[in-house]
Scaffold this motif. Sequence first.
Motif, short mmCIF file in Angstrom:
data_model
loop_
_atom_site.label_atom_id
_atom_site.label_comp_id
_atom_site.label_asym_id
_atom_site.label_seq_id
_atom_site.Cartn_x
_atom_site.Cartn_y
_atom_site.Cartn_z
N UNK A 1 -62.55 11.14 0.58
CA UNK A 1 -62.52 11.20 -0.87
C UNK A 1 -61.98 9.94 -1.51
N UNK A 2 -62.08 9.86 -2.85
CA UNK A 2 -61.79 8.63 -3.59
C UNK A 2 -60.31 8.32 -3.70
N UNK A 3 -59.42 9.29 -3.49
CA UNK A 3 -57.99 8.98 -3.55
C UNK A 3 -57.42 8.57 -2.20
N UNK A 4 -58.15 8.83 -1.12
CA UNK A 4 -57.64 8.51 0.22
C UNK A 4 -57.35 7.03 0.40
N UNK A 5 -58.18 6.10 -0.10
CA UNK A 5 -57.85 4.67 0.05
C UNK A 5 -56.54 4.28 -0.62
N UNK A 6 -56.16 4.96 -1.71
CA UNK A 6 -54.89 4.65 -2.35
C UNK A 6 -53.72 5.03 -1.47
#
Length: 423
Positions: free
Chosen positions: A379-384
């Motif tokens: 998902x898109x928050x995992x890289x943060x």
Amino acid sequence: MPSPGELIAPKRLGRDFRWLLASSWTSNLGDGIALSAAPLLLASLTSSPLLVAAGAMMQYLPWLLFGLFAGSVADHHDRRRLVMLANASRAVIVLGLVVFLATGHVTVWVVLASAFLYGTAEVFADTAGSTLMPMLVRPGDLGVGNARLQAGYLVGNQLAGPPLGAFLFAAASFWPFLLQILCVSLAVVLISRIARTPVPAKDEPTADAAKVHPIREGLQWLRAHPPVRTLIVIILVFNVTWAAPWSLLVLYATEHLDMGAVGFGALTTASALGGLVGTVCFGWLERRLSFATLMRVCLSLEVVMHLAFALTTIPAIAFVIMFGFGMYAFVWGTISTTVRQRLVPLHLQGRIASVNMVGIFGGLVIGQLLGGLIAQGWGLTAPWWFAFAGSAVTLLLVWRSISHIAAAPPALDVPGSADAPPA
């Protein structure tokens, strides 16, 4: 009271510095327009996070392939002319992309190929351009000069360019790239007004030294100079962690925060506004705090910023985070560049700058690839979250080394070095 021109470009920095500043600001406006338009173009052609991340990755990949060679070229040729030729090549490449857009034949692969060619030209433009400042101003004025260049980057690349690029893209996909061509072409004209920059002189080499390859000579100097070497390693790792989520910011803003295309462009504007505050405060900070303290504070704020983006789902909070990011990122960029330029001998500026840029963009390529893979799976928050953990561990490991970097003595073979203040 000093005039606005004196505040922006003090007369003591010289006429050539003003031409360099004008060229840099104009070029940064063009790049800022593309900063939002290029990912929006890719996002309009594909919904794959990996392909969107590949757009930025292909532009930065040439640093790994040609970065060290570009540094050697910059140290053995007219650096001003190299910048002119490279920027002219960038304008031609973007013109080719515009033709594909106007005729309706653009594809994801055309955009990725254009990004790679553009990035290749940028390698030579940025490497040669980064060596001009130490040739034009005294070492004691490097901080002021770099701050002014950073201010232009913030205004053009981050503040004015991205929302303008997003607005023009909404009108027609090729308009932002046409304006980018105009800006880059004007930058070529402006930098041509700088007096010819001769190849820096150096001592005659010994018989053994004459056999050393120019690139190897730069790497050998770097290996024997721990402060600069450690600084480049820090920049490399922090760019890996930074790029992992940043390469997907367009998807994070438009899908996770539901901000739309204009909202995505406005995020970088918030960063630029924070950077302008950092611009105003930099002189005050430089006089009152050591570079070591400022470097530690900036890197610590980077760790906190990643955590905040991982947790938030509110656009207003994202704008506040971006504003803070702009403040500390400006200070870090100015300090790290100034420290490196003070510590590196003039005849090696190109090669060491190229190693530094390879570290920057090598980190970006690795981070963008990791970010695309992580987002694809989690998902898109995992890289943060990845960025938060990686930057926190790195900061703990280099905390003590930062003092040695900031306190290292300056190089002695640049004009006025005896007057240079300690880092």
